[in-house]
Motif scaffolding. Structure first.
Motif, PDB file in Angstrom:
ATOM      1  N   SER A  88      -6.912   5.201  -4.803  1.00 31.13           N
ATOM      2  CA  SER A  88      -6.912   4.341  -5.715  1.00 31.13           C
ATOM      3  C   SER A  88      -5.711   4.146  -6.265  1.00 31.13           C
ATOM      4  CB  SER A  88      -8.021   5.180  -6.984  1.00 31.13           C
ATOM      5  OG  SER A  88      -7.406   6.502  -7.396  1.00 31.13           O
TER       6      SER A  88
ATOM      7  N   TRP B 282     -13.302   2.091  -2.772  1.00 25.76           N
ATOM      8  CA  TRP B 282     -11.637   2.380  -2.737  1.00 25.76           C
ATOM      9  C   TRP B 282     -11.144   1.245  -3.429  1.00 25.76           C
ATOM     10  CZ3 TRP B 282     -14.137   1.779   2.030  1.00 25.76           C
ATOM     11  CH2 TRP B 282     -13.894   0.729   2.730  1.00 25.76           C
ATOM     12  N   ASP B 283      -9.939   1.387  -3.776  1.00 24.34           N
ATOM     13  CA  ASP B 283      -9.138   0.105  -4.220  1.00 24.34           C
ATOM     14  C   ASP B 283      -8.210  -0.122  -2.942  1.00 24.34           C
ATOM     15  OD1 ASP B 283      -9.744   0.712  -6.770  1.00 24.34           O
ATOM     16  OD2 ASP B 283      -8.048   1.706  -7.716  1.00 24.34           O
TER      17      ASP B 283
ATOM     18  N   THR C 129     -14.774   9.280  -4.221  1.00 20.61           N
ATOM     19  CA  THR C 129     -13.443   9.348  -4.754  1.00 20.61           C
ATOM     20  C   THR C 129     -13.015  10.767  -4.009  1.00 20.61           C
ATOM     21  OG1 THR C 129     -14.715  11.169  -6.333  1.00 20.61           O
ATOM     22  CG2 THR C 129     -14.528   8.664  -7.111  1.00 20.61           C
TER      23      THR C 129
ATOM     24  N   PRO D 293     -12.343   4.483  -7.420  1.00 21.59           N
ATOM     25  CA  PRO D 293     -13.037   3.584  -8.646  1.00 21.59           C
ATOM     26  C   PRO D 293     -14.520   4.342  -8.713  1.00 21.59           C
ATOM     27  CG  PRO D 293     -13.397   2.565  -6.208  1.00 21.59           C
ATOM     28  CD  PRO D 293     -12.474   3.953  -6.174  1.00 21.59           C
TER      29      PRO D 293
ATOM     30  N   ASN E 284     -11.121  -3.607  -6.001  1.00 19.16           N
ATOM     31  CA  ASN E 284     -11.708  -2.523  -5.309  1.00 19.16           C
ATOM     32  C   ASN E 284     -12.931  -3.126  -4.643  1.00 19.16           C
ATOM     33  OD1 ASN E 284     -14.324  -2.101  -7.384  1.00 19.16           O
ATOM     34  ND2 ASN E 284     -12.513  -2.048  -8.689  1.00 19.16           N
TER      35      ASN E 284
END
Length: 361
Positions: A237, A183-184, A348, A145, A172
């Motif tokens: 994600s 993070w998701d 990420t 995200p 998220n």
């Protein structure tokens, strides 16, 4: 540096509408000036969902890209007229686009957002920044995200150990610790929305009232939570390309006798428990929640019960829970125009922080 005006445009995985906000931004603040939501046309929403879940053609993808560009441009022009905005004073539009497919772990990884930025720039007469996710993926990241960098920007001065939770179609979380993490957690509203649309032909479960009529089926909930995604560790994600009608049907083939209300209630519990389990692994003391999920009273109640900490909706801290993501993309446009890297590599998993987005117009 003096402040500048940017327009942020967000259409998320909930597919409920186009969120637009005008923000005044400088290096230390992002202030919402005005905002509005333009609802999605049902035919267009169905076209997007059918493209995600079924087969398609290059012609259909190209046509949808232009259709969405026109939708975004027309919505922005309506917004400009509604608020009597002088477009000459707007530095740029931050356009997220509509995610059709997010696949950062494919052999040739990519994340596809449709809504032609050239159409938007041509019809509004304003520079557009778009295609934010590609550079992060090119540098080995998840491409999502992205909200954590903005959450850090606006909430970073809070003294408590804080997490920010966005509940849209997916959910998220951002951890505002010494090293930014995010993070998701998994599905947010998307499966709940899908199920009530299937059962009741209504777009969403207002306040969680339909779910409140049912009971959690523990066996079904365990079956959901055993999915591989919930066992993964960040960075991670996801999107509708994973959590969708097919995912749901694959996880409940032997549960045909459960009532519609019980399935709705169990899907709500899936969202709440998957979030709470991730939060349990942290040492946070304050949870700030934003996104459409804040309107679901039962979901918010369950989060407070499961997380056992101070839970606030972002509006209580002066930041709109409805337009947080649109604000984030106005800020990301500001970062791109000023060629400033965005602090996301720790979120990420990309090799480095990047300058994100392309400039159109």
């Amino acid at each position: 540096m003096s402040s500048e005006l940017y327009i942020g445009v967000m259409s998320g995985t909930s597919l409920d509408g186009v969120d637009i906000t005008l923000c005044e931004i400088d290096d230390s603040t992002c202030q919402e000036v005005s905002s509005f939501e333009y609802l999605f046309d049902k035919e267009l929403k169905d076209e997007i969902l059918n493209m995600i879940s079924g087969s398609t053609t290059l012609e259909q993808v190209g046509t949808l890209n232009t259709k969405l560009g026109n939708l975004f441009a027309d919505s922005i022009n309506s917004f400009i007229k509604l608020h009597d905005i002088d477009t000459k004073k707007v530095k740029a539009i931050g356009l997220h686009g509509q995610t059709l497919w997010h696949s950062p772990h494919a052999k040739s990884p990519f994340s596809m957002q449709l809504g032609c930025p050239n159409v938007v720039s041509a019809k509004t007469g304003i520079t557009v920044v778009a295609d934010f996710r590609s550079m992060d993926i090119a540098n080995g990241g998840e491409g999502a995200p992205f909200a954590p960098a903005f959450h850090q920007f606006i909430f970073g001065d809070i003294k408590e150990i804080t997490a920010v939770l966005n509940i849209g179609g997916m959910a998220n979380i951002t951890l505002l610790s010494n090293e930014l993490k995010g993070w998701d957690t998994g599905v947010g509203n998307a499966l709940m929305d899908y199920w009530i649309q299937t059962c009741k032909n209504t777009p969403y479960d207002k306040y969680g009232e339909f779910a409140a009529k049912g009971n959690v089926n523990q066996e079904l909930l365990d079956n959901f939570l055993n999915d591989d995604y919930f066992q993964k560790t960040p960075p991670k994600s996801t999107g509708r390309e994973y959590f969708n009608a097919t995912w749901l049907s694959n996880h409940m083939p032997t549960f045909q006798t459960i009532t519609d209300e019980d399935i709705q209630r169990t899907l709500l519990e899936l969202t709440a428990v998957s979030i709470a389990r991730d939060i349990e692994k942290t040492n946070i003391t304050l949870l700030i929640v934003c996104g459409g999920g804040t309107k679901n009273s039962l979901l918010m109640k369950r989060l407070k019960e499961l997380c056992k900490m101070d839970v606030k909706v972002s509006d209580e801290l002066g930041v709109s829970s409805d337009f947080m993501e649109a604000m984030a993309f106005s800020w990301l446009a500001y970062k791109r125009i000023h060629r400033s890297e965005v602090n996301l590599s720790s979120v990420t998993g990309s090799k480095k922080n990047s300058i994100l987005g392309g400039i159109y117009g």
